[in-house]
Design a protein around this motif. Structure first.
Motif, PDB file in Angstrom:
ATOM      1  N   THR A 261      65.359  13.386  11.155  1.00 30.36           N
ATOM      2  CA  THR A 261      65.399  13.453  12.621  1.00 30.36           C
ATOM      3  C   THR A 261      64.767  12.246  13.302  1.00 30.36           C
ATOM      4  OG1 THR A 261      63.325  14.717  12.613  1.00 30.36           O
ATOM      5  CG2 THR A 261      65.379  15.975  12.640  1.00 30.36           C
ATOM      6  N   GLU A 262      63.998  11.428  12.566  1.00 32.08           N
ATOM      7  CA  GLU A 262      63.336  10.281  13.179  1.00 32.08           C
ATOM      8  C   GLU A 262      64.360   9.210  13.559  1.00 32.08           C
ATOM      9  OE1 GLU A 262      60.318   8.847  10.550  1.00 32.08           O
ATOM     10  OE2 GLU A 262      59.560  10.883  10.157  1.00 32.08           O
TER      11      GLU A 262
ATOM     12  N   TRP B 115      55.860  11.255  12.242  1.00 29.79           N
ATOM     13  CA  TRP B 115      56.283  10.598  13.477  1.00 29.79           C
ATOM     14  C   TRP B 115      56.294  11.545  14.674  1.00 29.79           C
ATOM     15  CZ3 TRP B 115      60.378  10.736  17.004  1.00 29.79           C
ATOM     16  CH2 TRP B 115      60.494   9.608  17.835  1.00 29.79           C
ATOM     17  N   ALA B 116      56.906  12.691  14.537  1.00 28.49           N
ATOM     18  CA  ALA B 116      57.020  13.630  15.658  1.00 28.49           C
ATOM     19  C   ALA B 116      55.669  14.217  16.040  1.00 28.49           C
ATOM     20  CB  ALA B 116      58.001  14.750  15.302  1.00 28.49           C
ATOM     21  N   ILE B 117      54.912  14.682  15.035  1.00 31.36           N
ATOM     22  CA  ILE B 117      53.655  15.381  15.297  1.00 31.36           C
ATOM     23  C   ILE B 117      52.587  14.416  15.796  1.00 31.36           C
ATOM     24  CG2 ILE B 117      51.860  16.818  14.251  1.00 31.36           C
ATOM     25  CD1 ILE B 117      54.023  17.710  12.212  1.00 31.36           C
ATOM     26  N   ASN B 118      52.531  13.235  15.216  1.00 31.96           N
ATOM     27  CA  ASN B 118      51.531  12.257  15.628  1.00 31.96           C
ATOM     28  C   ASN B 118      51.736  11.844  17.086  1.00 31.96           C
ATOM     29  OD1 ASN B 118      49.297  10.553  15.207  1.00 31.96           O
ATOM     30  ND2 ASN B 118      50.567   8.856  14.521  1.00 31.96           N
TER      31      ASN B 118
ATOM     32  N   ILE C 137      58.961  12.616  29.800  1.00 28.33           N
ATOM     33  CA  ILE C 137      57.984  13.710  29.820  1.00 28.33           C
ATOM     34  C   ILE C 137      56.543  13.192  29.830  1.00 28.33           C
ATOM     35  CG2 ILE C 137      59.585  15.226  28.594  1.00 28.33           C
ATOM     36  CD1 ILE C 137      57.667  14.940  26.139  1.00 28.33           C
ATOM     37  N   CYS C 138      56.372  11.875  29.810  1.00 31.69           N
ATOM     38  CA  CYS C 138      55.035  11.289  29.656  1.00 31.69           C
ATOM     39  C   CYS C 138      54.513  10.743  30.984  1.00 31.69           C
ATOM     40  CB  CYS C 138      55.094  10.159  28.622  1.00 31.69           C
ATOM     41  SG  CYS C 138      53.493   9.458  28.210  1.00 31.69           S
TER      42      CYS C 138
ATOM     43  N   ASN D 140      62.724   7.770  23.593  1.00 30.45           N
ATOM     44  CA  ASN D 140      61.472   7.009  23.701  1.00 30.45           C
ATOM     45  C   ASN D 140      60.241   7.900  23.577  1.00 30.45           C
ATOM     46  OD1 ASN D 140      62.952   4.554  24.296  1.00 30.45           O
ATOM     47  ND2 ASN D 140      63.237   5.376  26.363  1.00 30.45           N
ATOM     48  N   PHE D 141      60.335   8.899  22.718  1.00 34.52           N
ATOM     49  CA  PHE D 141      59.232   9.853  22.566  1.00 34.52           C
ATOM     50  C   PHE D 141      57.956   9.177  22.077  1.00 34.52           C
ATOM     51  CE2 PHE D 141      57.021  13.284  20.136  1.00 34.52           C
ATOM     52  CZ  PHE D 141      56.859  14.193  21.178  1.00 34.52           C
TER      53      PHE D 141
END
Length: 528
Positions: free
Chosen positions: A111-112, A394-397, A318-319, A309-310
């Protein structure tokens, strides 16, 4: 029709509950289990602040190599072995498909962004030459794309809304594999055994440098069994109540690095916890329970998959847009465990040495770096964690750094972890600090969290002069914390006024305003 198949391992470094493996072995004359040493992740970088590659410190690389050794051992017991190659994955796979006359290519869905781009390239090529491609979703409990579709095309932005949409995950594969198709004809000269740290070009490294947590599916299943044996602990697990100072026996499972590399199936883990729940009178519930922690992982995977761009502030819808400070000196002091706050420094030393620390410890140092004291960009802290953590994901960090900096998901910026009193609640004698900061080993317990308050005679007796043997605090927490809260209030107001559409010029203007305000405050303190 029987055929030749490649099973391309990236994550998912396991035999149990591995749908790509099951599909690859089905109706195959020959099965080639492949792992490619990707320079994108492994190219040595001697200019980085710690030994390792451009993206990872040595602890995580060593952990991955241990995973590969264990995987190779498991494959050999099934009549196969791991074929290790080096190079750009797309180029290597194109060559192997031709040389081995492959008709089936199987790998776990990624998913990354890096894997999304790479996998599209691989799939497009495979389809163009008539190769069957199978990419099951097996790194997570749910397919993030399914959750996003259920939510009307966008990822749910609250944990509770995610839980309602997700439902129950599918069960792990129950198949027991007793043997695998043999490897076909290969050129042994190009195949590598699993390399060592030295062979990868990172130099001579002593064994003591590495994390005490060893990689591999065998270790993951052993650690899982040991955790689940204590059924009452599993039933009563409640995330906010863990002890971040426990290090000889951590107050959590330490299964996160095994989930990160896919040595442990998240579906199998989920099922095992549910089996424990069935045999106890009562248990905690999400979000604080053990199952709840797995679902937090899913929540962040879904958000990361669906938000462009998470991994950055700019262009991330969302940031919150915040004019963070850019202070390399303070960043280095935080990163290297030299802030003068023993609780913060001990945590960062544990990170450097072990590649792991308790989640509440992570919360403390992330808050301190960003909105709590130093007001440094969460992306800078994210980069340090990404490099040093063995479970860096990547997602959790990225999700957790946005959360803890109050940039997204969580917005109560007035709630700050104290760098002196928080750790004291769990460890009043400072055992954790004394272990990771031996320079403070002999400091009396009444000063261990604030050694700069110790009289000089006490410092001398403890063989630790503050400002010489151990640094003075880089900031005054009370003052710095209040300044950070004021800055966050101004930044939040700016985001509200502009409906979240904040330009670079808007941020520059606010930064100048905050710097001017801070300068006036400093002058008032000097003259008073």
């Amino acid at each position: 029709m029987a055929t030749n198949s490649i099973l391309w391992f990236r994550k998912g470094l396991r035999i149990h509950d591995n749908p790509a493996l099951e599909y690859a072995r089905r109706d195959s004359n020959h099965l080639f289990p492949v792992f490619i040493l990707d320079p994108h992740y492994l190219e040595p970088d001697h200019s980085a602040f710690s030994p390792g590659s451009t993206r990872s410190g040595l602890n995580r690389i060593q952990f991955m190599l241990e995973c590969l050794v264990d995987l190779d051992s498991s494959l050999r017991k099934l009549g196969s072995r791991l074929l290790v190659l080096k190079g750009e994955p797309f180029e290597v796979l194109v060559r192997l498909v031709k040389e081995w006359e492959v008709k089936k290519l199987c790998f776990e869905y990624g998913t990354e962004p890096y894997y999304q781009s790479l996998d599209k390239q691989v799939k497009d090529y495979a389809c163009s030459v008539g190769v069957d491609v199978y990419t099951p979703v097996s790194h997570t409990l749910f397919n993030p794309a399914d959750i996003i579709e259920k939510n009307g095309g966008t990822p749910p932005m609250s944990y509770q809304s995610f839980i309602k949409l997700a439902g129950k995950p599918s069960s792990p594969r129950a198949t027991t594999i007793s043997s695998l198709p043999p490897i076909g004809s290969i050129c042994d000269g190009e195949m590598l055994k699993v390399p060592t740290i030295k062979e990868l070009g990172y130099g001579e490294i002593t064994e003591e440098i590495f994390s005490p947590f060893k990689g591999g599916e065998s270790e993951a299943l052993k650690r899982l069994r040991e955790s689940l044996d204590d059924k009452q602990w599993v039933a009563n697990f409640e995330k906010p109540k863990g002890d971040p100072s426990a290090f000889l026996k951590p107050a959590t499972t330490v299964l996160s690095p095994y989930l990160k590399f896919g040595c442990l199936s998240s579906r199998y883990f989920y099922q095992c916890i549910q089996d424990v729940y069935k045999n106890v009178k009562k248990h905690t519930s999400p979000p604080v329970s053990l199952v709840g922690q797995l679902l937090w992982r899913e929540f962040f995977y879904c958000a990361a998959y669906g938000v462009p761009n998470f991994d950055q502030m700019k262009g991330n819808r969302i940031c919150k847009q915040i004019p963070w400070n850019d202070n390399d000196e303070l960043l280095a002091a935080w990163r290297d465990g030299r802030t003068g706050y023993p609780w913060i420094d001990a945590i960062m030393v544990q990170l450097q040495k072990w590649g792991w620390m308790h989640h509440l410890a992570r919360h403390c140092v992330a808050c301190f770096l960003t909105r709590g004291d130093l007001f440094i960009h969460w992306e800078r802290g994210r980069d340090v964690f990404e490099r040093l953590l063995i479970d860096s994901d990547w997602a959790i960090n990225n999700g957790n750094w946005q959360w803890l900096s109050c940039s997204s998901f969580f917005y109560q910026y007035n709630r700050v972890y104290s760098p002196t009193s928080f750790g004291k609640k769990y460890d009043p004698n400072g055992r954790y600090i004394r272990h990771f900061l031996p320079v403070l080993r002999d400091m009396p317990k009444e000063y261990i969290y604030e050694p700069w308050t110790a009289p000089l005679s006490v410092q001398k007796k403890a063989n630790c002069i503050i400002g010489k043997d151990y640094p003075k605090p880089v900031v005054d927490h009370v003052l710095a914390s209040q300044e950070c809260k004021n800055k966050m209030a101004e930044a939040y107001a700016l985001n509200r006024e502009n409906n979240g559409i904040v330009s670079e010029d808007d941020l520059k203007s606010l930064r100048k305003k905050l710097e001017s305000s801070n300068s006036r405050g400093q002058k008032r303190k000097t003259t008073s």
